[in-house]
Design a protein around this motif. Structure first.
Motif, PDB file in Angstrom:
ATOM      1  N   GLY A  64      -6.311 -12.931   5.516  1.00 53.67           N
ATOM      2  CA  GLY A  64      -7.390 -12.595   6.308  1.00 53.67           C
ATOM      3  C   GLY A  64      -6.588 -12.344   7.661  1.00 53.67           C
ATOM      4  N   ALA A  65      -7.012 -11.215   8.366  1.00 52.44           N
ATOM      5  CA  ALA A  65      -6.758 -10.927   9.908  1.00 52.44           C
ATOM      6  C   ALA A  65      -7.086 -11.831  10.929  1.00 52.44           C
ATOM      7  CB  ALA A  65      -6.790  -9.487  10.173  1.00 52.44           C
ATOM      8  N   CYS A 121     -11.593 -14.636  12.330  1.00 55.63           N
ATOM      9  CA  CYS A 121     -10.821 -13.861  11.265  1.00 55.63           C
ATOM     10  C   CYS A 121     -11.892 -12.776  10.677  1.00 55.63           C
ATOM     11  CB  CYS A 121     -10.752 -14.906  10.087  1.00 55.63           C
ATOM     12  SG  CYS A 121      -9.752 -14.299   8.577  1.00 55.63           S
ATOM     13  N   PHE A 122     -11.036 -11.785  10.342  1.00 60.09           N
ATOM     14  CA  PHE A 122     -11.742 -10.435   9.559  1.00 60.09           C
ATOM     15  C   PHE A 122     -11.089 -10.763   8.225  1.00 60.09           C
ATOM     16  CE2 PHE A 122     -11.362  -6.101   8.423  1.00 60.09           C
ATOM     17  CZ  PHE A 122     -12.695  -5.735   7.855  1.00 60.09           C
ATOM     18  N   THR A 123     -11.901 -10.518   7.267  1.00 53.28           N
ATOM     19  CA  THR A 123     -11.348 -10.749   5.947  1.00 53.28           C
ATOM     20  C   THR A 123     -12.349 -10.269   4.698  1.00 53.28           C
ATOM     21  OG1 THR A 123     -10.178 -12.232   4.319  1.00 53.28           O
ATOM     22  CG2 THR A 123     -12.147 -12.977   5.423  1.00 53.28           C
ATOM     23  N   ALA A 124     -11.990 -10.301   3.655  1.00 54.89           N
ATOM     24  CA  ALA A 124     -13.132 -10.301   2.225  1.00 54.89           C
ATOM     25  C   ALA A 124     -12.917 -11.670   1.636  1.00 54.89           C
ATOM     26  CB  ALA A 124     -12.436  -9.141   1.375  1.00 54.89           C
ATOM     27  N   SER A 125     -14.174 -11.901   1.512  1.00 53.25           N
ATOM     28  CA  SER A 125     -14.571 -13.058   1.038  1.00 53.25           C
ATOM     29  C   SER A 125     -13.930 -13.820  -0.166  1.00 53.25           C
ATOM     30  CB  SER A 125     -15.963 -13.332   0.698  1.00 53.25           C
ATOM     31  OG  SER A 125     -16.525 -14.750   0.446  1.00 53.25           O
ATOM     32  N   GLY A 128      -9.441 -12.043   0.176  1.00 53.25           N
ATOM     33  CA  GLY A 128      -8.569 -11.431   1.141  1.00 53.25           C
ATOM     34  C   GLY A 128      -8.641 -10.089   1.515  1.00 53.25           C
ATOM     35  N   LEU A 129      -7.929  -9.617   2.566  1.00 49.33           N
ATOM     36  CA  LEU A 129      -8.066  -8.047   2.803  1.00 49.33           C
ATOM     37  C   LEU A 129      -7.071  -7.443   1.651  1.00 49.33           C
ATOM     38  CD1 LEU A 129      -7.530  -8.229   6.722  1.00 49.33           C
ATOM     39  CD2 LEU A 129      -9.751  -7.494   5.168  1.00 49.33           C
TER      40      LEU A 129
END
Length: 390
Positions: A64-65, A121-125, A128-129
């Protein structure tokens, strides 16, 4: 997904509505005049939509970013959890929900102010990205508002808090507090399969209760979905948990909580091949005994003929043990939990894309087909089913 509902006035109310509209027009005109007078010489500043700028500072262990601003910074700028926001960097814009937990389906983007994270955090559940969105440390980020409160319903349904203080659960037994119970949906024999929170680390103040429970049911083999060898070596374990570990009765299979991931299923299927050769009763656990444990138990229950209703009922017991949530009094929350967490797992294993079909699936056949197509042979499958039904 956002839903909007509109309604029309009934015909008998039309004259009253016109009168109200005229009155409101006059009232607004008067207030506008008064406001312009009171601010003469002091023009009103135009309203600015919430905007927050920063950079990607690092990436966490889950790909995650991590941004260089916090939840407090977001609040100061005008953003609160439950909003729909846009995240822009490198000429790419992502419109995502902003939550304080991972309240989207696996692989769906979100921005999260997770309580234990030092920043946003910016991510994909769960996944992760993707690779193309990693390695961008130092790149600038802009956050803008798209819809205030646009996903507040999900935020409220999912943002439940639990306590690690045993005194806060006076109505629960020690086993319920430990989220420890037998799993017997479908044709699984009573006393063969158990599920629980971790018996090895007391991070959640439940390990001692779990250990005592496992000793009382004479647990034979533990399938540990959370820990590595290194982690296990660092734990100060309760007595019976130590006995299980030192006796070689623990199978380590650390997984991320994404049941649709190839690595997840490759690891899981390998240990399920091994399980019938180990002594029963079998125990499945992760850290809290919720998602990873819930997914594996759902797979085993369905494999042994459980219905959709049985699988859902067992899954939701965990949320009663932690949050006192029940389908009877918390229908919306339970529906959201099942739709976001459990259903994507069941759809993946059943090989269907229509969520509405889940109650009609023959899970014994569908899950058998899945395992056979992903590395198990018929003899291994038969042995697993026999071990659970004996």
């Amino acid at each position: 997904m956002l839903y909007f509902q509109s309604r029309s006035l009934n015909p008998s109310a039309s004259s009253q509505t016109r009168w109200k509209s005229a009155f409101l027009f006059v009232l607004v005109s008067v207030l506008t005049l008064a406001t312009s007078c009171s601010n003469e010489g002091n023009p009103v500043e135009p309203f600015d939509e919430p905007v927050l700028k920063g950079v990607i500072s690092t990436y966490n262990e889950y790909d995650g970013a991590m941004f260089d601003f916090t939840k407090a910074d977001m609040e100061e700028a005008g953003f609160t959890v439950g909003d729909v926001i846009s995240i822009t960097f490198d000429d790419q814009t992502f419109v995502v929900p902003y939550y304080d937990g991972y309240y989207t389906r696996s692989g769906e983007y979100l921005t999260v102010a997770y309580p234990s994270y030092p920043s946003i955090c910016f991510t994909a559940s769960l996944t992760g990205l993707p690779e193309e969105l990693r390695g961008l440390e130092g790149h600038s980020v802009t956050v803008r508002m798209k819809e205030k409160g646009g996903c507040l319903g999900v935020q409220k349904a999912m943002s439940m808090q639990y306590s690690n203080d045993r005194n806060d659960y006076s109505t629960l037994s020690d086993a319920e507090y430990a989220n420890a119970r037998v799993a017997k949906a479908g044709h699984i024999a009573d006393g063969v399969l158990y599920r629980c929170s971790t018996p090895f680390t007391n991070l959640y103040n439940r390990a001692n209760y779990v250990s005592e429970y496992l000793e009382s049911v004479k647990a034979g083999t533990v399938l540990n979905l959370a820990d590595t060898e290194e982690m296990m070596q660092s734990y100060d374990m309760p007595s019976f948990s130590r006995t299980l570990w030192d006796g070689g009765n623990v199978i380590l299979c650390p997984l991320k909580a994404d049941p649709t991931a190839e690595d997840y299923n490759n690891r899981l299927i390998e240990v399920l091949k091994e399980l019938p050769s180990r002594p029963a009763p079998y125990v499945v656990h992760c850290m809290e005994g919720k998602d990873r444990t819930g997914y594996v138990c759902a797979l085993l229950e369905g494999l042994c003929g459980a219905t959709y209703e049985e699988i859902v009922a067992d899954y939701l017991v965990t949320y009663y043990n932690y949050y006192s949530v029940t389908p009877e009094k918390d229908r919306d929350a339970c529906n959201t939990l099942v739709s976001l967490r459990l259903n994507p797992c069941l759809m993946y294993y059943a090989g269907i894309s229509d969520e509405a079909q889940l109650p009609n699936v023959d899970y014994a056949k569908a899950f058998s087909d899945y395992l056979l197509s992903h590395g198990m042979n018929q003899q291994q499958l038969d042995a697993l089913i026999q071990a659970l039904r004996s």
